[in-house]
Design a protein around this motif. Structure first.
Motif, PDB file in Angstrom:
ATOM      1  N   LYS A 146       2.406  11.814  -4.733  1.00 18.98           N
ATOM      2  CA  LYS A 146       1.917  10.556  -5.300  1.00 18.98           C
ATOM      3  C   LYS A 146       3.052   9.548  -5.411  1.00 18.98           C
ATOM      4  O   LYS A 146       2.894   8.368  -5.082  1.00 18.98           O
ATOM      5  N   GLU A 147       4.208  10.025  -5.878  1.00 29.09           N
ATOM      6  CA  GLU A 147       5.360   9.139  -6.041  1.00 29.09           C
ATOM      7  C   GLU A 147       5.827   8.603  -4.687  1.00 29.09           C
ATOM      8  O   GLU A 147       6.084   7.407  -4.535  1.00 29.09           O
ATOM      9  N   GLN A 148       5.915   9.471  -3.695  1.00 34.20           N
ATOM     10  CA  GLN A 148       6.344   9.042  -2.370  1.00 34.20           C
ATOM     11  C   GLN A 148       5.320   8.095  -1.756  1.00 34.20           C
ATOM     12  O   GLN A 148       5.680   7.124  -1.097  1.00 34.20           O
ATOM     13  N   SER A 149       4.060   8.365  -1.973  1.00 31.53           N
ATOM     14  CA  SER A 149       3.010   7.498  -1.452  1.00 31.53           C
ATOM     15  C   SER A 149       3.106   6.103  -2.068  1.00 31.53           C
ATOM     16  O   SER A 149       2.974   5.099  -1.372  1.00 31.53           O
ATOM     17  N   SER A 150       3.359   6.066  -3.375  1.00 33.56           N
ATOM     18  CA  SER A 150       3.486   4.753  -4.020  1.00 33.56           C
ATOM     19  C   SER A 150       4.740   4.030  -3.552  1.00 33.56           C
ATOM     20  O   SER A 150       4.745   2.806  -3.432  1.00 33.56           O
ATOM     21  N   LEU A 151       5.791   4.753  -3.265  1.00 32.64           N
ATOM     22  CA  LEU A 151       7.011   4.130  -2.740  1.00 32.64           C
ATOM     23  C   LEU A 151       6.771   3.563  -1.345  1.00 32.64           C
ATOM     24  O   LEU A 151       7.252   2.480  -1.013  1.00 32.64           O
ATOM     25  N   ILE A 152       6.017   4.297  -0.534  1.00 35.23           N
ATOM     26  CA  ILE A 152       5.736   3.843   0.829  1.00 35.23           C
ATOM     27  C   ILE A 152       4.863   2.593   0.790  1.00 35.23           C
ATOM     28  O   ILE A 152       5.142   1.610   1.472  1.00 35.23           O
ATOM     29  N   THR A 153       3.809   2.598  -0.018  1.00 34.46           N
ATOM     30  CA  THR A 153       2.937   1.421  -0.094  1.00 34.46           C
ATOM     31  C   THR A 153       3.654   0.260  -0.758  1.00 34.46           C
ATOM     32  O   THR A 153       3.443  -0.883  -0.391  1.00 34.46           O
ATOM     33  N   GLY A 154       4.521   0.541  -1.709  1.00 30.14           N
ATOM     34  CA  GLY A 154       5.285  -0.520  -2.375  1.00 30.14           C
ATOM     35  C   GLY A 154       6.300  -1.150  -1.456  1.00 30.14           C
ATOM     36  O   GLY A 154       6.506  -2.357  -1.459  1.00 30.14           O
ATOM     37  N   SER A 155       6.955  -0.381  -0.621  1.00 28.13           N
ATOM     38  CA  SER A 155       7.975  -0.928   0.282  1.00 28.13           C
ATOM     39  C   SER A 155       7.339  -1.701   1.421  1.00 28.13           C
ATOM     40  O   SER A 155       7.917  -2.652   1.929  1.00 28.13           O
ATOM     41  N   SER A 156       6.145  -1.345   1.842  1.00 26.50           N
ATOM     42  CA  SER A 156       5.495  -2.085   2.924  1.00 26.50           C
ATOM     43  C   SER A 156       5.015  -3.446   2.435  1.00 26.50           C
ATOM     44  O   SER A 156       4.933  -4.388   3.203  1.00 26.50           O
ATOM     45  N   LYS A 157       4.731  -3.590   1.152  1.00 31.10           N
ATOM     46  CA  LYS A 157       4.309  -4.876   0.604  1.00 31.10           C
ATOM     47  C   LYS A 157       5.503  -5.800   0.416  1.00 31.10           C
ATOM     48  O   LYS A 157       5.397  -7.000   0.551  1.00 31.10           O
ATOM     49  N   LYS A 158       6.671  -5.240   0.098  1.00 33.41           N
ATOM     50  CA  LYS A 158       7.858  -6.056  -0.166  1.00 33.41           C
ATOM     51  C   LYS A 158       8.449  -6.639   1.113  1.00 33.41           C
ATOM     52  O   LYS A 158       9.051  -7.681   1.102  1.00 33.41           O
ATOM     53  N   HIS A 159       8.317  -5.965   2.212  1.00 31.92           N
ATOM     54  CA  HIS A 159       8.914  -6.394   3.467  1.00 31.92           C
ATOM     55  C   HIS A 159       7.831  -6.803   4.458  1.00 31.92           C
ATOM     56  O   HIS A 159       7.405  -6.009   5.281  1.00 31.92           O
ATOM     57  N   PRO A 160       7.408  -8.078   4.369  1.00 30.60           N
ATOM     58  CA  PRO A 160       6.399  -8.520   5.327  1.00 30.60           C
ATOM     59  C   PRO A 160       7.015  -8.597   6.728  1.00 30.60           C
ATOM     60  O   PRO A 160       8.200  -8.854   6.881  1.00 30.60           O
ATOM     61  N   LYS A 161       6.209  -8.405   7.708  1.00 28.08           N
ATOM     62  CA  LYS A 161       6.683  -8.465   9.084  1.00 28.08           C
ATOM     63  C   LYS A 161       7.042  -9.911   9.421  1.00 28.08           C
ATOM     64  O   LYS A 161       6.295 -10.833   9.081  1.00 28.08           O
ATOM     65  N   PRO A 162       8.176 -10.088  10.071  1.00 26.19           N
ATOM     66  CA  PRO A 162       8.557 -11.466  10.433  1.00 26.19           C
ATOM     67  C   PRO A 162       7.608 -12.005  11.504  1.00 26.19           C
ATOM     68  O   PRO A 162       7.204 -11.284  12.415  1.00 26.19           O
ATOM     69  N   LYS A 163       7.274 -13.301  11.341  1.00 28.41           N
ATOM     70  CA  LYS A 163       6.384 -13.933  12.313  1.00 28.41           C
ATOM     71  C   LYS A 163       7.205 -14.468  13.465  1.00 28.41           C
ATOM     72  O   LYS A 163       8.275 -15.051  13.262  1.00 28.41           O
ATOM     73  N   ILE A 164       6.692 -14.292  14.640  1.00 30.69           N
ATOM     74  CA  ILE A 164       7.371 -14.785  15.830  1.00 30.69           C
ATOM     75  C   ILE A 164       6.763 -16.142  16.187  1.00 30.69           C
ATOM     76  O   ILE A 164       5.556 -16.277  16.352  1.00 30.69           O
TER      77      ILE A 164
END
Length: 111
Positions: free
Chosen positions: A90-108
């Protein structure tokens, strides 16, 4: 949390149970009356056999009780580990979902 010697304890108890069963089997069935002996001698032989059999069965019950307790303890340890693993997931899952929200993909940008 984890009892290191639990496997050894269970193995030793299982071995003890097998030894007691073998001893009990060696005693065999209750001896039959011998016609050449008087009734009281036959009763003494029968009583001695029953006493030995009862003693072995008591040892067997004690061994099974210890074996059962050791298995229950091992099972509780397994459930504790399972609970800990669920919490880690659960902790790792929340870290993964939390880190994907913080780092949006750069737009080209196209020129």
């Amino acid at each position: 949390m984890t009892n290191i010697g639990a496997g050894e304890i269970i193995y030793d108890l299982r071995k003890k149970i097998q030894e007691i069963r073998a001893d009990l089997e060696q005693l065999g069935e209750t001896p039959t009356d011998m016609p050449e002996m008087i009734a009281s001698a036959n009763l003494l032989r029968s009583n001695e056999h029953l006493s030995k059999t009862n003693e072995q069965k008591t040892k067997l019950l004690v061994a099974y009780e210890q074996y059962s307790a050791a298995l229950e303890e091992l099972l509780l340890t397994v459930f504790d580990i399972q609970k800990d693993l669920k919490e880690i997931l659960k902790e790792q899952s929340s870290l993964i979902t939390g880190s994907s929200k913080k780092h949006p993909k750069p737009k080209i940008r196209k020129k």
